[in-house]
Write an enzyme that holds these catalytic residues in place. Structure first.
Site, PDB file in Angstrom:
ATOM      1  N   LYS A  49      48.135  78.056  -5.521  1.00 54.27           N
ATOM      2  CA  LYS A  49      47.369  76.956  -4.908  1.00 54.27           C
ATOM      3  C   LYS A  49      47.508  75.654  -5.669  1.00 54.27           C
ATOM      4  CE  LYS A  49      43.382  79.771  -3.625  1.00 54.27           C
ATOM      5  NZ  LYS A  49      42.135  80.128  -4.276  1.00 54.27           N
ATOM      6  N   HIS A  67      70.828  86.102 -12.016  1.00 55.96           N
ATOM      7  CA  HIS A  67      70.079  87.354 -12.005  1.00 55.96           C
ATOM      8  C   HIS A  67      70.684  88.184 -13.137  1.00 55.96           C
ATOM      9  CE1 HIS A  67      67.699  90.578 -10.824  1.00 55.96           C
ATOM     10  NE2 HIS A  67      68.224  90.926  -9.685  1.00 55.96           N
ATOM     11  N   ARG A 127      62.658  96.331  -5.369  1.00 55.28           N
ATOM     12  CA  ARG A 127      63.536  97.106  -6.238  1.00 55.28           C
ATOM     13  C   ARG A 127      63.482  96.587  -7.686  1.00 55.28           C
ATOM     14  NH1 ARG A 127      67.111  99.450  -3.619  1.00 55.28           N
ATOM     15  NH2 ARG A 127      66.861  97.774  -2.096  1.00 55.28           N
ATOM     16  N   THR A 128      63.673  95.295  -7.843  1.00 56.82           N
ATOM     17  CA  THR A 128      63.691  94.712  -9.185  1.00 56.82           C
ATOM     18  C   THR A 128      62.321  94.833  -9.850  1.00 56.82           C
ATOM     19  OG1 THR A 128      65.391  93.161  -8.470  1.00 56.82           O
ATOM     20  CG2 THR A 128      64.239  92.628 -10.493  1.00 56.82           C
ATOM     21  N   ARG A 170      60.413  86.085 -10.865  1.00 60.73           N
ATOM     22  CA  ARG A 170      61.318  85.907  -9.733  1.00 60.73           C
ATOM     23  C   ARG A 170      60.831  84.696  -8.971  1.00 60.73           C
ATOM     24  NH1 ARG A 170      65.468  89.403  -7.586  1.00 60.73           N
ATOM     25  NH2 ARG A 170      65.698  89.050  -5.374  1.00 60.73           N
TER      26      ARG A 170
END
Lengths: 309, 309, 309
Positions: free
Chosen positions: C87, C136, C58-59, C108
């Site tokens: 990695k 957020h 969604r974000t 995120r």
């Protein structure tokens, strides 16, 4: 027939379309051939969301390219694991979220009926890119378009659908679509994988249908051969699979008896049901179908978004 | 030399290019510096397909940004699990599908030779973004470009390649590319990870080559230090790894003896083979390489798509 | 207040913003409503990188659409497994790579403080799309914007935050943001999931706060009801969960006592904490929040990229 009838419309099942409407879409697809080559701003500022709850790279890329060639942009997800949307959220909610992001939703979903359900909740058009085992309407449209483009017509042709006619996702939609035209249909399959009774009932009366187990007998009679894969997993007894496997493989030897203008189609991916030696023959049109899928989807996107008149 | 020679060309191996061609590409990359900042419509309406059968975020994003900065669009997949294309489909078929969607294909594949194979089937140009353990030609080009941009020339330089010279994907392409210039090469590695014999045979006679195990001795002599990671997994006996590990780590102490104009490059990702304290020194150019990768790839895309003259 | 103050700025925590700045952002979001409908070239040639080390469809889609509606392009990855960047590479290095590809980074990350850390290394603006359990900020901004748009003001309102106030990622940011306005806050939760002490300490003195366990008592008094999910996993003893579950579910019966103009918000995804029968009422604004998220993010992108004045 005009484009107005398509604006805002969902594309859920091939059964929702009349022959007139299909002809109109094929005609628009044909007009998209040039647009696809030079690009267009027809859908500039519009966004397509591709929601693939089941991966299907080919179909996803085809829709995304179609949108981009019309100047639009794309967002979405390619597989359910990526999608936090799925965390317990209903499909109805997902659709009511995504309609805020996009002007059209392309949905692939493992559940039967998911696309129809989504369309009921969405204010924007929903295009079914495959739901459950049955419907994949844009594939049937691109199959029709390929026949029309290669043979110049659909009416009057002898067309064989071969392989797994029982479980194959595309053959049911295509059989239905073809039944709107004046064609003779040959259904060629092992007895275990015969075309489903309900499809036969549905189209009989409208077109001649011949069911066959033997490919060789049919080859000389047909203008179009539509090949689908026979999946090993369909056979409870593996020895049954080994028996039929070889008989449903198209190679040069089998094609000796073919008409000159025969065209061979396949929804892809192909595994070994068509020998690579066939690729170089003029019969082979299965890679051309891929391009045709792009122009058909361009036409559909332009139509449902009201960009054609 | 002119751009015409590049239109439609595949970029598979650094060995396919003459020095003249490499110089031409570096020159075009330099012209892309300004274009990259202001953006361009040079490839408007063109599509790049990135097919990553092995994930490589850095390389994928670099190509996608390069395409977007030239006004083109991108489609593709980032890892094989997402791709239903792989379901038993041959690479030859995948390529013949995707060439209907895209004007250029960027391919990353775990198998040696996959890019060359794909290029044989595709009508559109294929750019190798890494196939198997050996070839990654655009990395070598961006390495060359970084040296040229930072030092003003490549000829006449003393250049060291350090770390895992045996298995490192990038060092072989780079060693070959540098052998087309008038340079002295130092290969610095533990004895187990020395440069492969076939690479040495290939470039000897064209350039001076010095093999060394000791970094400290070489540092004062060189203009360019190209560092690669030594992977633990390469050592059957972990104690061997622990022995060499510390000796191949670049830090401020080791750099005390460096020439003023020394530049340090690294293909990234870096783990601990360069100490973070080096990042702030004027030697560190490894993050600048990332930008250089974008302009080099812009030049390549514009060239193979015939947008430069 | 002017846009100059936002150019190049990171958006990390709602606590970094004064009321004046939030009002300015909400005002710009409002101006984006029209732009969002007709599209814009404001950010043409600019690139957004969405780095999602934790999936959040969604974000991610919201930011990507916001960027596209302003004429910009997007690159990135949707989940960490795809990213070879991870990695062994530090976040500091990843950011210093990606700033060469993009003009703004949306991050995120599962770790607390990751966005602030990334912003320290990046030369381009970093927008926090959720880091760890707490911050957020763009969600809080879109919540504010929804209240303002629906009620015409924020000052003077009685606002309830309901559900999991202890662990919920969004309620802390929102509580803080609302404390900059002249509101009365009701915190409705099971005792186990009460608003954290440090948040209460932080906002007390600025606004009236009432803590309640009973939803029904509060409903008649409030203008805004912000619902969040109560996750089963928070309860060591499942029977405790079963006890509170039913009491924190909004349905038509519970809403009988509501004020006429009550609006119900939810950060989504919703599971069963709001009955579907509520969706059709004028109270329900949770799907409208999704659109509001797009215009708020458009405003933020345009501001930090210096495209507004």
């Amino acid at each position: 027939m005009n484009a107005v009838r398509f604006e805002g419309r969902d594309i859920i099942s091939i059964r929702d379309f009349t022959r007139g409407e299909l002809d109109y879409i094929l005609n628009m697809a044909s007009e998209m051939e040039e647009v696809a080559k030079r690009g267009s701003d027809m859908l500039r500022g519009r966004t397509l969301a591709s929601l693939f709850f089941e991966p299907s790279t080919r179909t996803r890329l085809s829709f995304e390219v179609a949108m981009q060639k019309l100047g639009g942009t794309t967002i979405g997800f390619a597989e359910p694991d990526i999608s936090s949307i799925k965390k317990g959220e209903t499909l109805a909610d997902t659709v009511r979220v995504v309609e805020n992001y996009a002007d059209v939703i392309v949905l692939r979903h493992p559940l039967e009926g998911a696309a129809r359900f989504a369309a009921e909740y969405a204010r924007v058009p929903v295009i079914n890119a495959g739901s459950g085992a049955e419907e994949h309407p844009t594939q049937a449209m691109l199959d029709l378009y390929t026949i029309l483009k290669e043979k110049g017509r659909i009416d009057g042709l002898d067309i064989a659908l071969m392989g797994d006619l029982r479980y194959g996702r595309t053959v049911h939609s295509l059989a239905y679509a073809l039944s709107l035209y004046d064609v003779r249909l040959y259904f060629i399959s092992p007895s275990m994988l015969r075309m489903r009774r309900e499809v036969l009932d549905d189209i009989k009366g409208r077109v001649d249908v011949v069911e066959e187990e033997n490919v060789e007998d049919v080859i000389p009679k047909i203008d179009v051969l539509y090949v689908t894969r026979i999946q090993k997993e369909r056979f409870p007894d593996l020895s049954d699979y080994e028996k039929v496997r070889g008989s449903y493989r198209i190679d040069l030897n089998l094609l000796k008896g073919a008409k000159d203008g025969l065209i061979i189609l396949h929804p892809l991916p192909r595994v070994d049901e068509i020998a690579p030696e066939v690729d170089a023959t003029p019969y082979a049109k299965y890679f051309k179908q891929v391009w045709n899928g792009v122009v058909v989807r361009m036409a559909l996107l332009a139509l449902v978004l009201g960009a054609l008149e």
